[in-house]
Design a protein around this motif. Sequence first.
Motif, PDB file in Angstrom:
ATOM      1  N   ARG A 389      52.431  35.177  53.263  1.00 30.71           N
ATOM      2  CA  ARG A 389      52.660  33.827  52.731  1.00 30.71           C
ATOM      3  C   ARG A 389      53.887  33.228  53.423  1.00 30.71           C
ATOM      4  NH1 ARG A 389      49.820  32.972  47.530  1.00 30.71           N
ATOM      5  NH2 ARG A 389      47.860  33.878  48.187  1.00 30.71           N
ATOM      6  N   GLY A 414      51.721  30.818  37.485  1.00 29.47           N
ATOM      7  CA  GLY A 414      51.796  30.844  38.947  1.00 29.47           C
ATOM      8  C   GLY A 414      53.196  30.653  39.499  1.00 29.47           C
ATOM      9  N   GLY A 416      55.758  32.735  39.202  1.00 33.21           N
ATOM     10  CA  GLY A 416      56.366  33.967  39.715  1.00 33.21           C
ATOM     11  C   GLY A 416      56.856  34.917  38.629  1.00 33.21           C
TER      12      GLY A 416
HETATM   13  N1  LIG Z   1      49.739  39.979  46.070  1.00 36.65           N
HETATM   14  C1  LIG Z   1      50.001  38.698  46.318  1.00 36.65           C
HETATM   15  N2  LIG Z   1      49.977  38.226  47.567  1.00 36.65           N
HETATM   16  C2  LIG Z   1      50.246  36.935  47.830  1.00 36.65           C
HETATM   17  N3  LIG Z   1      50.587  36.036  46.888  1.00 36.65           N
HETATM   18  C3  LIG Z   1      50.621  36.444  45.618  1.00 36.65           C
HETATM   19  C4  LIG Z   1      50.337  37.798  45.262  1.00 36.65           C
HETATM   20  N4  LIG Z   1      50.461  37.928  43.925  1.00 36.65           N
HETATM   21  C5  LIG Z   1      50.807  36.711  43.470  1.00 36.65           C
HETATM   22  N5  LIG Z   1      50.898  35.815  44.476  1.00 36.65           N
HETATM   23  C6  LIG Z   1      51.276  34.421  44.386  1.00 36.65           C
HETATM   24  O1  LIG Z   1      52.587  34.371  43.868  1.00 36.65           O
HETATM   25  C7  LIG Z   1      52.725  33.310  42.959  1.00 36.65           C
HETATM   26  C8  LIG Z   1      53.325  33.843  41.633  1.00 36.65           C
HETATM   27  O2  LIG Z   1      52.373  34.731  41.056  1.00 36.65           O
HETATM   28  P1  LIG Z   1      52.695  35.433  39.653  1.00 36.65           P
HETATM   29  O3  LIG Z   1      51.542  36.278  39.335  1.00 36.65           O
HETATM   30  O4  LIG Z   1      54.034  36.066  39.723  1.00 36.65           O
HETATM   31  O5  LIG Z   1      52.749  34.170  38.707  1.00 36.65           O
HETATM   32  P2  LIG Z   1      52.918  34.109  37.124  1.00 36.65           P
HETATM   33  O6  LIG Z   1      54.037  33.179  36.857  1.00 36.65           O
HETATM   34  O7  LIG Z   1      53.014  35.463  36.549  1.00 36.65           O
HETATM   35  O8  LIG Z   1      51.548  33.433  36.727  1.00 36.65           O
HETATM   36  P3  LIG Z   1      50.656  33.674  35.413  1.00 36.65           P
HETATM   37  O9  LIG Z   1      51.453  33.279  34.234  1.00 36.65           O
HETATM   38  O10 LIG Z   1      49.485  32.776  35.671  1.00 36.65           O
HETATM   39  O11 LIG Z   1      50.291  35.117  35.449  1.00 36.65           O
HETATM   40  C9  LIG Z   1      51.359  32.692  42.790  1.00 36.65           C
HETATM   41  O12 LIG Z   1      51.361  31.502  43.550  1.00 36.65           O
HETATM   42  C10 LIG Z   1      50.406  33.670  43.396  1.00 36.65           C
HETATM   43  O13 LIG Z   1      49.359  33.022  44.061  1.00 36.65           O
END
Ligand SMILES: Nc1ncnc2c1ncn2[C@@H]1O[C@H](COP(=O)(O)OP(=O)(O)OP(=O)(O)O)[C@@H](O)[C@H]1O
Length: 621
Positions: A389, A414, A416
């Motif tokens: 990314r 999403g 993080g």
């Molecule tokens: N293994 C990965 N490789 C690349 N990008 C990732 C990966 N895992 C998550 N992402 C990206 O990182 C960002 C944050 O993801 P994360 O799962 O930490 O979000 P979150 O705040 O926990 O979301 P939710 O509440 O929906 O679970 C997102 O844009 C996601 O697309």
Amino acid sequence: MVDPSAKNRRVTRRFSFVETVETPARPDEPEQEHVAPFVSVREAFRHFWPHTRGLRRLFVAGVVLAIVAALCEIGAIRLFGFIADEVLAARNLGAFWEPAFVWLGLMVVAGLASFLGSYATAVGGERFLLRLRDRVFSHMQTLTPDFFDRRRLGDLMARLTDDVEAIEELVGSGVVRILTTVISVVFFAGAALFTRWELALATFALVPAFLLASKVFASRLRGAAARERFSNGAMNGVIEEGLANQALVQAFNRQGTEARRLHTQGSAWMRANVAQARLSALYGPVVQVIETVCLLVVLGLGAWEIVAGRLTIGGLLAFAAYLAYLYPAVQGLGQIALTVSQAAAGSDRVIEILRIRPRVTDPAVAVLPVAPRRGRIDFADVGFTYPGRSAPTLRHLTFHAEPGELVVCVGPSGIGKSTVAKLLLRFHDPTEGRVLLDGVDIRDIPRTALREAVTVLQQENLLFSGTVRDNIAYGRPGCGMDEIVGAAVMAGAHEFVERLPRKYDTPVGQRGRLLSGGQRQRLAIARAILRDAPVLVLDEPMTGLDPATAARVMEPLGRLMAGRTTILLTHDLRLVPETARTVVLGAAPARPRVAFSFSGPGPRRTAWRTRPHSETGSPRG
Ligand SMILES: Nc1ncnc2c1ncn2[C@@H]1O[C@H](COP(=O)(O)OP(=O)(O)OP(=O)(O)O)[C@@H](O)[C@H]1O
């Protein structure tokens, strides 16, 4: 839709094109449809031969016993020649009995040696297989969960089963087969030479024809085998995904699509198999023609030698019998070349996995070799960008949690939040800044010690397909039934477990799907209680639960949190207690009007605040 034949053509081109022998060690990379880099047979052998340590005695026994069997067979053929000349041609029945009994004795010894040799080789081969599969599986487990997210599970399973078996054909029993075939060729050729060397040399002149045929076939079969391995992995991937997501498939009426996906991959696999079968089937008749030419040459020359008085009938029969053993052995050599080609295609795929280095490794010298016990957490100016990314997911994230304190990370989907948990468990290392546990950078703590100190309750509660009891005990292997029940009581699970048909021995189904979301959540809480780690991460603990169930889970969650440093990751402000330190990721969300409260017997009770208290803003960008 991808045209499978086009895909296969691509694969073929790639195989004829990629010549690299050395695949550099590299971190796990994004892959879905993946063709492993070409590895030469010699390199594959060098790679796997060390794994036969401790088993080589069995393989040596296999070879030695094969030699014994071959010697007995040569002895029997000599007796056959003797009987032909001294009993049949001389019409002397009295000379029959002694060689006949010796012949029988030799065949019994040959049979015994052959049985024991094959058995020893099979045992060695199976043990090698077990060892290699264990090794590949253990290596896979050192790779970060991110690696598995990027690969098809079905393809990885094919590498652990079919491809590992193919390697055994090359390195384990394959070695014995190669040696015994070579030894048979040498012995029977030697015996033929000894019987009538001029005749033998004349017939050996045709041996290069066998070798040429096998060389031509082996190189073609290597390409076909590589395509077969690849499409086998791809097909397993489709099966695994299709079966694992059946509820989604049926709910969206996509059975036809899934069946077509499997058909497409299955067709590619079928074509690769047919290509292999065509080559193998053609090889047999080609060799048979060469063999017939050899036999006719022997008979013609033999007749000439007999007329000239240089060879007896018995001598010619024995000679022909040696050749009857020799040609299959030579043909076997050619067949081995084909098997080795197929096995090499499997080793490409296994070596590729073994060469992937985990992104996250243990420190060479651990500053803190044991699990941290207090549970103070510091995120110090942490930044993180996912591999592949370009935009960072987290930037300048700074917060701390005192031992036993609750810190809430809130933010929209999403942003993080789960990434924070992944960094704390070292599924990834931050690209900037540091994460500290009890004042020690977690990169200086061995991963096992670190993960002993941190329990994560994931958004999607992961259960294994065993019983309720197995799933709770997963938190602390070897714990007693009273501890399991105690944890279940604390987690508020005991009551529903007691109502299950076989109570704690009730199977929970594939990934716990025979239970409801709330029940799975309570089992996960019980498992976490048993684990008793000082740090707890709750990642969206109420996902998928209705308000009533969520309210029921709050109390056991509160009990689990008591006395532990807890990082609560949520977008749901109803979960944010009044007294908790709050870290807002991204823009602060609006407060809802209804609230839950954690109400365990721990040191903190939660009460509702109308405004989130933000310690450290940590948005992206
Ligand atoms: N293994 C990965 N490789 C690349 N990008 C990732 C990966 N895992 C998550 N992402 C990206 O990182 C960002 C944050 O993801 P994360 O799962 O930490 O979000 P979150 O705040 O926990 O979301 P939710 O509440 O929906 O679970 C997102 O844009 C996601 O697309």
